[in-house]
Design an enzyme around this catalytic site. Structure first.
Site, PDB file in Angstrom:
ATOM      1  N   GLN A  66      -1.350  -1.364  -7.204  1.00  0.00           N
ATOM      2  CA  GLN A  66      -2.243  -1.085  -6.081  1.00  0.00           C
ATOM      3  C   GLN A  66      -1.499  -0.342  -4.971  1.00  0.00           C
ATOM      4  OE1 GLN A  66      -5.299  -3.919  -4.263  1.00  0.00           O
ATOM      5  NE2 GLN A  66      -3.561  -4.204  -2.895  1.00  0.00           N
ATOM      6  N   ARG A  75      -4.102 -17.955  -6.619  1.00  0.00           N
ATOM      7  CA  ARG A  75      -4.418 -18.466  -7.961  1.00  0.00           C
ATOM      8  C   ARG A  75      -3.543 -19.655  -8.357  1.00  0.00           C
ATOM      9  NH1 ARG A  75      -4.300 -12.817  -8.603  1.00  0.00           N
ATOM     10  NH2 ARG A  75      -6.332 -11.885  -9.054  1.00  0.00           N
ATOM     11  N   GLY A 122       1.957 -15.056   1.788  1.00  0.00           N
ATOM     12  CA  GLY A 122       2.212 -13.644   1.509  1.00  0.00           C
ATOM     13  C   GLY A 122       1.479 -12.748   2.493  1.00  0.00           C
ATOM     14  N   HIS A 123       0.207 -13.056   2.737  1.00  0.00           N
ATOM     15  CA  HIS A 123      -0.566 -12.303   3.730  1.00  0.00           C
ATOM     16  C   HIS A 123       0.023 -12.480   5.126  1.00  0.00           C
ATOM     17  CE1 HIS A 123      -3.709 -13.230   0.581  1.00  0.00           C
ATOM     18  NE2 HIS A 123      -3.835 -11.920   0.678  1.00  0.00           N
ATOM     19  N   LYS A 134       3.676  -7.365  -4.570  1.00  0.00           N
ATOM     20  CA  LYS A 134       3.226  -8.157  -5.719  1.00  0.00           C
ATOM     21  C   LYS A 134       2.170  -7.384  -6.509  1.00  0.00           C
ATOM     22  CE  LYS A 134       1.415 -12.673  -7.021  1.00  0.00           C
ATOM     23  NZ  LYS A 134       0.042 -12.351  -7.406  1.00  0.00           N
ATOM     24  N   VAL A 138       6.503 -12.527  -1.551  1.00  0.00           N
ATOM     25  CA  VAL A 138       6.848 -13.809  -0.930  1.00  0.00           C
ATOM     26  C   VAL A 138       6.790 -14.880  -2.016  1.00  0.00           C
ATOM     27  CG1 VAL A 138       6.229 -15.501   0.838  1.00  0.00           C
ATOM     28  CG2 VAL A 138       5.950 -13.047   1.290  1.00  0.00           C
ATOM     29  N   LEU A 161      -6.365 -16.537   2.525  1.00  0.00           N
ATOM     30  CA  LEU A 161      -5.030 -16.096   2.911  1.00  0.00           C
ATOM     31  C   LEU A 161      -3.955 -17.141   2.617  1.00  0.00           C
ATOM     32  CD1 LEU A 161      -5.878 -14.395   6.327  1.00  0.00           C
ATOM     33  CD2 LEU A 161      -5.905 -13.407   4.026  1.00  0.00           C
ATOM     34  N   HIS A 162      -2.758 -16.644   2.292  1.00  0.00           N
ATOM     35  CA  HIS A 162      -1.598 -17.505   2.047  1.00  0.00           C
ATOM     36  C   HIS A 162      -0.388 -16.888   2.738  1.00  0.00           C
ATOM     37  CE1 HIS A 162      -0.347 -14.539  -0.920  1.00  0.00           C
ATOM     38  NE2 HIS A 162      -1.506 -14.671  -1.543  1.00  0.00           N
TER      39      HIS A 162
END
Length: 283
Positions: A154, A188, A37-38, A150, A177, A34-35
């Site tokens: 999806q 990544r 954005g999550h 992003k 984000v 997780l980062h």
């Protein structure tokens, strides 16, 4: 204190009790690592719902034959710590054997929405995504589910799945984000060299160029694609894999732009493939 749930049965037991009491459930499906954005999605859910559930499940069905499922980063302790800090109530972290106890008797096929962009490069990927999200929705029974823009393809596919399968959940798309310099946050990014990291900021800058062209009245996709490609070629060392313009959320390639569009980029650096996008135009 965030509770860790590791079985489908226990998760369903908690959900049934919550539903009986009229509790609203927000849900963020993830594969972990997780980062920010999550965490932005978790914060949004926490501010809106009585209970926030984050799933951490590395889904084998969305990995292709040349993609290393075993090498995908797994850091459940770190992920648990991160979501605890922003107020998540439950982390659902089932084993593969619990989610898929036997061979699937029914395959979910996405159709045309998966035939373009990332789906064209990763055949079967979105079939795996839809299968696991379908299962997770049935297990968690969320009122709201949060997905990042992003991964705009999806998001479009999940929204269509919810419509087609009559899931009683509202999908909330969360804006990309970004780092202070504009680079879209991604797990990544850690694989970029120092030089590549400096260059990577030009992905978002090229999208702003595309937006400016659109706002100035340009409606020919080829003109926008060519100018974005030229900009990237002069600013990055990575291989440009894609610059594309599609309608959104229909994901039909555009030549003469009308309505809402999705401009997508993919660039392959030495050890990281980065994607970015911008959605512009009237709905």
């Amino acid at each position: 204190m965030t509770k860790l749930i590791t079985t489908v049965k226990e998760m369903q037991h908690i959900v049934k009790a919550a539903k009986r009491s009229g509790t609203t459930i927000g849900f963020i499906p993830t594969m972990g690592a997780l980062h920010d954005g999550h965490l932005t999605m978790v914060r949004e859910s926490v501010s809106t719902n009585d209970i926030t559930v984050v799933s951490v499940f590395v889904n084998p069905l969305q990995f292709g034959p040349n993609e290393d499922f075993d090498a995908y980063p797994r850091q459940i302790d770190k992920d648990l710590e991160l979501v605890s800090e922003v107020g998540a109530d439950i982390v659902f972290h089932p084993a593969v054997e619990d989610m898929y106890p036997g061979e699937l008797g029914i395959d979910v096929k996405v159709g045309p929405l998966a035939d373009v962009l990332e789906g064209a490069k990763r055949p079967g990927h979105f079939d795996g995504v839809v299968t696991v999200v379908n299962k997770l929705f049935n297990i968690v029974m969320p009122d709201y589910a949060y997905f990042g823009k992003k991964d705009a393809q999806q998001l479009a596919i999940v929204e269509q799945m919810v419509k087609d399968f009559n899931h009683a959940v509202e999908i909330i798309g969360i804006d990309i984000v970004r780092e202070a310099d504009g680079l879209a946050k991604s797990s990544r990014n850690v694989y970029l060299t120092e030089q590549e990291r400096q260059e990577a900021v030009h992905l978002s800058k090229s999208l702003l160029l595309a937006q400016a062209l659109y706002q100035d009245g340009e409606r020919q996709s080829k003109v926008i694609i060519d100018k974005v490609t030229q900009y990237l070629e002069s600013h990055i060392s990575g291989r440009i894999e894609e610059v594309a313009v599609y309608s959104y959320p229909q994901l039909v390639e555009q030549h003469e732009i009308t309505g809402r569009i999705f401009i997508s980029l993919a660039v392959k650096f030495s050890k990281a493939r980065l994607i970015d996008n911008i959605i512009i135009g009237a709905e």
